[in-house]
Write a protein that holds these residues in place. Structure first.
Motif, PDB file in Angstrom:
ATOM      1  N   ALA A  56      29.751 -30.819 -59.297  1.00  0.00           N
ATOM      2  CA  ALA A  56      30.376 -31.374 -57.997  1.00  0.00           C
ATOM      3  C   ALA A  56      29.543 -32.683 -57.597  1.00  0.00           C
ATOM      4  O   ALA A  56      29.983 -33.890 -57.383  1.00  0.00           O
ATOM      5  CB  ALA A  56      30.790 -30.552 -56.944  1.00  0.00           C
ATOM      6  N   ALA A  64      38.065 -29.526 -55.905  1.00  0.00           N
ATOM      7  CA  ALA A  64      37.252 -28.372 -56.852  1.00  0.00           C
ATOM      8  C   ALA A  64      38.361 -27.326 -56.585  1.00  0.00           C
ATOM      9  O   ALA A  64      38.697 -26.837 -55.636  1.00  0.00           O
ATOM     10  CB  ALA A  64      36.092 -28.332 -56.297  1.00  0.00           C
ATOM     11  N   LEU A  66      38.368 -23.424 -57.748  1.00  0.00           N
ATOM     12  CA  LEU A  66      37.250 -22.578 -57.860  1.00  0.00           C
ATOM     13  C   LEU A  66      37.948 -21.288 -58.031  1.00  0.00           C
ATOM     14  O   LEU A  66      38.565 -20.913 -56.991  1.00  0.00           O
ATOM     15  CB  LEU A  66      36.273 -22.687 -56.653  1.00  0.00           C
ATOM     16  N   ALA A  79      32.512 -23.289 -51.958  1.00  0.00           N
ATOM     17  CA  ALA A  79      33.012 -24.171 -51.070  1.00  0.00           C
ATOM     18  C   ALA A  79      32.379 -24.389 -50.148  1.00  0.00           C
ATOM     19  O   ALA A  79      32.304 -25.506 -49.594  1.00  0.00           O
ATOM     20  CB  ALA A  79      34.601 -23.544 -50.865  1.00  0.00           C
ATOM     21  N   LEU A  82      29.988 -26.892 -50.533  1.00  0.00           N
ATOM     22  CA  LEU A  82      30.481 -28.267 -50.669  1.00  0.00           C
ATOM     23  C   LEU A  82      30.999 -28.775 -49.598  1.00  0.00           C
ATOM     24  O   LEU A  82      30.871 -30.334 -49.626  1.00  0.00           O
ATOM     25  CB  LEU A  82      31.714 -28.210 -51.891  1.00  0.00           C
ATOM     26  N   ARG A  83      31.076 -28.336 -48.505  1.00  0.00           N
ATOM     27  CA  ARG A  83      31.482 -29.099 -47.355  1.00  0.00           C
ATOM     28  C   ARG A  83      30.256 -29.974 -46.773  1.00  0.00           C
ATOM     29  O   ARG A  83      30.331 -30.778 -46.260  1.00  0.00           O
ATOM     30  CB  ARG A  83      31.572 -28.039 -46.051  1.00  0.00           C
ATOM     31  N   CYS A  89      35.001 -33.767 -50.876  1.00  0.00           N
ATOM     32  CA  CYS A  89      36.085 -33.098 -52.078  1.00  0.00           C
ATOM     33  C   CYS A  89      36.730 -32.036 -51.200  1.00  0.00           C
ATOM     34  O   CYS A  89      36.163 -31.016 -50.641  1.00  0.00           O
ATOM     35  CB  CYS A  89      34.882 -32.345 -53.087  1.00  0.00           C
ATOM     36  N   THR A  91      38.719 -28.333 -51.423  1.00  0.00           N
ATOM     37  CA  THR A  91      38.446 -27.186 -52.174  1.00  0.00           C
ATOM     38  C   THR A  91      39.458 -26.293 -52.181  1.00  0.00           C
ATOM     39  O   THR A  91      40.186 -26.236 -51.217  1.00  0.00           O
ATOM     40  CB  THR A  91      37.005 -26.435 -51.658  1.00  0.00           C
ATOM     41  N   VAL A 111      38.251 -23.789 -46.921  1.00  0.00           N
ATOM     42  CA  VAL A 111      39.126 -23.954 -48.153  1.00  0.00           C
ATOM     43  C   VAL A 111      40.470 -24.524 -47.693  1.00  0.00           C
ATOM     44  O   VAL A 111      40.995 -23.915 -46.731  1.00  0.00           O
ATOM     45  CB  VAL A 111      38.888 -22.838 -48.805  1.00  0.00           C
TER      46      VAL A 111
END
Length: 214
Positions: A56, A64, A66, A79, A82-83, A89, A91, A111
């Motif tokens: 990522a 993404a 997942l 997830a 990734l925040r 992105c 999720t 998510v």
């Protein structure tokens, strides 16, 4: 270059997708099916949580996709990371084990999609578009299960100690890892076992995992 060629309509920007699933056959098949969609492009694949995070960061996907259960870190943990690491992105979680507690954790992690692995590739593509557009899609059956099961009765500490007890570790080892007195650990495990109506802490672990509370 001919004059009319310079005025050709440019194709719309494709949605960049990261696929993360430790089952190589499923991931490869899904990548091939999504590649048939004109507006989607699978830019990276990963087989574990840490690899998904690395991919990522390297490829800046728009969405993404997942798997819930992956080595290293599960889909919800990825997830959540990734925040911060890739806030642009979206999720979504795809799971074969859609238990109520997992959905609650996923929503808390930001998510925007939560779907079972039984979904078709075409439907998954539609949900990817939904997530990319900033909307949310939760599978209705998974949502209904989550509502009917209610929240976990366990405190964060009880859940933590049950998780440490999951591999059959003795109380002394659990106490050392949690940096608590053995008596305190016994009290927490007893409370958790009672709340779950289990015969012992091992049965309590199973019960909590079946509901997605661990």
């Amino acid at each position: 270059m001919n004059g009319h060629e310079s005025h050709r309509e440019q194709p719309a920007q494709r949605i960049r997708v990261l696929l993360a699933d430790d089952e190589h056959l499923i991931r490869g098949a899904l990548a091939a099916l999504l590649a048939l969609e004109d507006d989607l492009s699978v830019v990276a694949e990963a087989a574990s949580g840490p690899e998904a995070l690395a991919m990522a960061r390297a490829h800046s996907p728009d969405v993404a996709v997942l798997d819930l259960q992956m080595p290293g870190a599960d889909g919800v943990a990825v997830a959540a990371s990734l925040r911060t690491d890739a806030p642009g992105c979206g999720t979504m979680i795809v799971t074969g084990h859609g238990r109520p507690g997992h959905l609650k954790r996923a929503l808390e992690a930001g998510v925007r999609g939560f779907v079972p692995k039984t979904v078709s590739a075409q439907r998954l593509a539609e949900i990817i578009r939904t997530v990319h557009a900033g909307s949310r899609y939760i599978d209705p059956e998974l949502a209904a299960d989550a509502i009917s099961s209610g929240d976990s009765p366990l405190t964060a500490r009880e859940a933590e100690l049950l998780e440490l007890a999951a591999d059959g570790a003795p109380v002394a080892e659990i106490a050392a890892r949690a940096r608590l007195a053995q008596g305190t650990v016994r009290n927490y495990l007893s409370a958790a076992t009672a709340k779950l109506g289990a015969e012992n802490r091992h049965a309590a672990v199973r019960a909590a995992r079946e509901r997605g509370w661990l």
